[in-house]
Design an enzyme around this catalytic site. Structure first.
Site, short mmCIF file in Angstrom:
data_model
loop_
_atom_site.label_atom_id
_atom_site.label_comp_id
_atom_site.label_asym_id
_atom_site.label_seq_id
_atom_site.Cartn_x
_atom_site.Cartn_y
_atom_site.Cartn_z
CG ASP A 45 -2.03 -1.12 1.21
OD1 ASP A 45 -2.28 -1.68 0.09
OD2 ASP A 45 -2.50 -1.40 2.15
CD GLU A 46 4.96 2.01 2.77
OE1 GLU A 46 6.08 2.64 2.16
OE2 GLU A 46 4.83 1.92 3.98
#
Length: 292
Positions: free
Chosen positions: A235-236
């Site tokens: 999620d980055e």
């Protein structure tokens, strides 16, 4: 692609390179010499990294150039300025593989926008880790459906099969339409730059499981969704698009989930459109997005 592109369709060209004087003049002159007419141009100078980014739309108005011809012509100026570039005919329809888990609202939205012509893509498959009858109310319009269940013990084999399907179908873009499985580092690397995820949270906050419940527990006043490119870091990845909606103390976690579904659908569809219209250029851990 080596077939001629219709004059009325034209081409997309995006580029990035170290910034220096003369880039715009050189690329404009190159296209002019190739018989092209620039119809739209956007550019950005990232002073922090010293990089230059540009997106150009152009029509070939004389010379009957093919895409292969144009690539050869652009290669020259690209070498001179150390450019990374992408070139595609505007009529090009990327092949898209959609991955989904239990919740189908993003899948249904993408299929609807494709069916009415809003998203010029060619869906080549739908992969789910739930059986087909989970989506019995969804019309797949003849798109191949692949049920690939996954457990901790079978994850490697399941991902290998996904990559086989991606390769066999010549997939250009993989869309994780609320596919609730964490991709392995190997798979994330294999799909680098061509895999978009929708995260049901306004990243970088509330990552991982049950983000709307996390947000509710913190009493937030805004919820959102984030579409980003998938990387090895959970999620980055570089963010493409985000949106938010105001909520209040009277909203329950279920209200947040309901409102969040609407945000997720529109954020994901915009991110996919930006990608296929070549409006996105990677810039390290960020993206340059030339919106219309």
């Amino acid at each position: 692609m080596t077939t001629p592109c219709p004059d009325t369709k034209g081409y997309f060209l995006t580029l990035s390179c170290p910034n220096r004087p003369g880039i715009v003049a050189a690329i404009s002159q190159t296209l002019f010499d190739a018989g092209a007419n620039i119809t739209e141009a956007q550019q950005f100078d990232d002073t922090g990294s010293g990089s230059f980014f540009m997106r150009i739309m152009f029509d070939v108005v004389k010379g009957g150039r093919t895409e292969a011809d144009l690539r050869g012509i652009v290669d020259g100026v690209a070498r001179e300025f150390g450019m990374d570039y992408r070139l595609h005919c505007q009529s090009y329809r990327p092949k898209v593989m959609i991955l989904v888990s239990k919740f189908d609202h993003c899948l249904v939205d993408l299929l609807y926008r494709w069916r009415i012509g809003e998203l010029p893509i060619d869906p080549v498959g739908i992969i789910a880790n739930h059986p087909e009858d989970t989506y019995r109310d969804v019309d797949f319009y003849g798109i191949p459906f692949h049920y690939l269940p996954v457990t901790k013990d079978t994850k490697a084999q399941q991902e290998a099969r996904i990559l086989e399907l991606v390769g066999e179908s010549h997939t250009d873009l993989v869309v994780l339409a609320r596919y609730m499985q964490i991709l392995s580092n190997e798979m994330a690397a294999a799909l680098s730059g061509r895999c978009i995820n929708i995260h049901h949270s306004f990243l970088p906050g509330f990552k991982g499981a049950r983000p709307y419940h996390q947000a509710w527990n913190r009493g937030v006043k805004l919820i959102g969704a984030t579409a980003h490119y998938v990387t090895r870091d959970l999620d980055e990845g570089p963010i493409i698009e985000q949106d938010v909606e105001r909520i209040s103390h009277a909203d329950s976690p279920e209200d947040l989930i309901r409102k969040g579904r609407d945000i997720e659908r529109r954020v994901l569809s915009r991110a996919v459109r930006y990608h296929i219209e070549m409006r996105t250029i990677l810039n390290g851990n960020k993206t340059i997005v030339f919106t219309s």
